[in-house]
Enzyme design. Structure first.
Site, PDB file in Angstrom:
ATOM      1  N   LYS A 264       0.866  -1.181   0.000  1.00 30.01           N
ATOM      2  CA  LYS A 264       0.000   0.000   0.000  1.00 30.01           C
ATOM      3  C   LYS A 264       0.899   1.226   0.000  1.00 30.01           C
ATOM      4  O   LYS A 264       1.698   1.420   0.925  1.00 30.01           O
ATOM      5  CB  LYS A 264      -0.914   0.011   1.219  1.00 30.01           C
ATOM      6  CG  LYS A 264      -1.786   1.272   1.284  1.00 30.01           C
ATOM      7  CD  LYS A 264      -2.540   1.399   2.594  1.00 30.01           C
ATOM      8  CE  LYS A 264      -3.314   2.710   2.636  1.00 30.01           C
ATOM      9  NZ  LYS A 264      -3.966   2.958   3.926  1.00 30.01           N
TER      10      LYS A 264
ATOM     11  N   ILE B  56      -6.577   1.562  -1.120  1.00 28.15           N
ATOM     12  CA  ILE B  56      -6.994   1.494   0.281  1.00 28.15           C
ATOM     13  C   ILE B  56      -6.944   2.918   0.805  1.00 28.15           C
ATOM     14  O   ILE B  56      -5.866   3.460   1.046  1.00 28.15           O
ATOM     15  CB  ILE B  56      -6.070   0.589   1.110  1.00 28.15           C
ATOM     16  CG1 ILE B  56      -6.086  -0.851   0.592  1.00 28.15           C
ATOM     17  CG2 ILE B  56      -6.483   0.615   2.587  1.00 28.15           C
ATOM     18  CD1 ILE B  56      -5.095  -1.778   1.300  1.00 28.15           C
TER      19      ILE B  56
END
Length: 321
Positions: free
Chosen positions: A178, A221
């Site tokens: 991420k 995300i």
């Protein structure tokens, strides 16, 4: 330890990092009625959910609470007829031992992935070699696949750079990274070096979702998914349908709301979430010592930036229900 997840790669899409709601009491226990409502909402409208990430106040949660959050989310996913709904648990601790203990707790309660931050209290000790060896050991010993969480601003500048990702992406139990660093170049390098079924990247912010997808990322995300899940999913769907112009236009409309949310801190994001979802305002306070989001000028600014996109979110929600 080999992974027992049913997923062979990190599922593409929009994975929403849920905020964690607490009671307005001395001990600030989790407000389960509000939390359950929010889980029901997010699981209904997203490709996956992330629990106890930075948006969910990972550092303020006990290991038992993290397990309880996973268990509750899994129960709600099952009740919605989604037994394979992807659940990722945020992992933050000061040492490898405690990180692995949190992962084990998530595993036994039904999590599919572990989103892991580098222990960075003594950030000057976390050299590139130390960071690589940390993730390799966690990958070797974890019962869940690992998603590297790269967030230099949160970790006193500790950055998992492209060279480290090239090495870590080859690990069989490290599935993704991420990128909460705005690293479009990193996303492109990851896509050039790895098949997405081996190792991929995800944007950590919603305001470069289209750029991330164009660079080869699997999805996003972002805490913005607490408020605009359907807008984010629509951008993802439009891009993957080849409707790049439409995806880009909707992305542009998300930029100001993202700014309003991102500059309101975690306490502000919870307040905005509660305001737009109709949750009790008594549940929006972060665990102390994070200050309460009570400044009226900040509230007015946040809603001024967020409100223009609320109708689009509601229309998409109605269409997708």
């Amino acid at each position: 330890m080999s992974s027992t997840s049913q997923f062979k790669f990190y599922p593409p899409g929009i994975h929403g990092p849920s905020v964690t709601f607490f009671e307005d009491s001395e001990t600030q226990e989790i407000d389960w009625p509000t939390q359950e409502k929010h889980f029901e909402f997010m699981i209904s409208h997203l490709h996956g959910i992330v629990l106890a990430g930075s948006s969910g106040e990972s550092a303020a949660l006990s290991i038992a609470e993290k397990g309880q959050l996973v268990k509750k989310a899994r129960e709600i996913a099952m009740a919605q007829g989604k037994p394979n709904f992807p659940i990722t648990l945020g992992i933050l601790a000061g040492c490898t031992r405690d990180i692995l203990a949190q992962i084990e707790e998530g595993h036994k309660n039904g999590a599919n992935f572990a989103l892991v931050l580098v222990p960075a209290v003594f950030h000057w000790s976390m050299t590139s070699k130390a960071v690589v060896e940390f993730f390799q050991e966690v990958g070797d010993r974890s019962p869940l696949p690992i998603v590297i969480y790269n967030f230099p601003n949160l970790l006193s500048g500790v950055d998992v750079d492209a060279f480290m990702l090239e090495e870590l992406g080859a690990h069989p139990n490290i599935y993704a990274v991420k990128l909460t660093c705005g690293g479009v170049g990193k996303a492109t390098r990851v896509a050039a070096q790895f098949n997405p079924t081996q190792f991929t990247s995800l944007s950590g912010m919603s305001d470069w979702l289209v750029a991330a997808l164009a660079a080869g990322s699997a999805g996003c995300i972002s805490g913005v998914a607490n408020i605009f899940p359907n807008v984010m999913v629509e951008i993802f769907n439009l891009f993957n349908a080849g409707k790049i112009t439409e995806a880009t236009e909707l992305q542009k409309k998300l930029v100001q709301p993202e700014l309003g949310i991102a500059t309101s801190d975690v306490s502000g994001m919870k307040w905005i979430t509660a305001k737009t979802r109709g949750y009790p305002e008594s549940s929006v306070h972060c665990r102390r010592p994070i200050p309460r989001f009570v400044d009226q000028e900040k509230k007015d600014r946040a809603m001024r930036l967020v409100t223009p996109l609320v109708s689009a979110e509601e229309q998409l929600r109605a269409a997708n229900t």
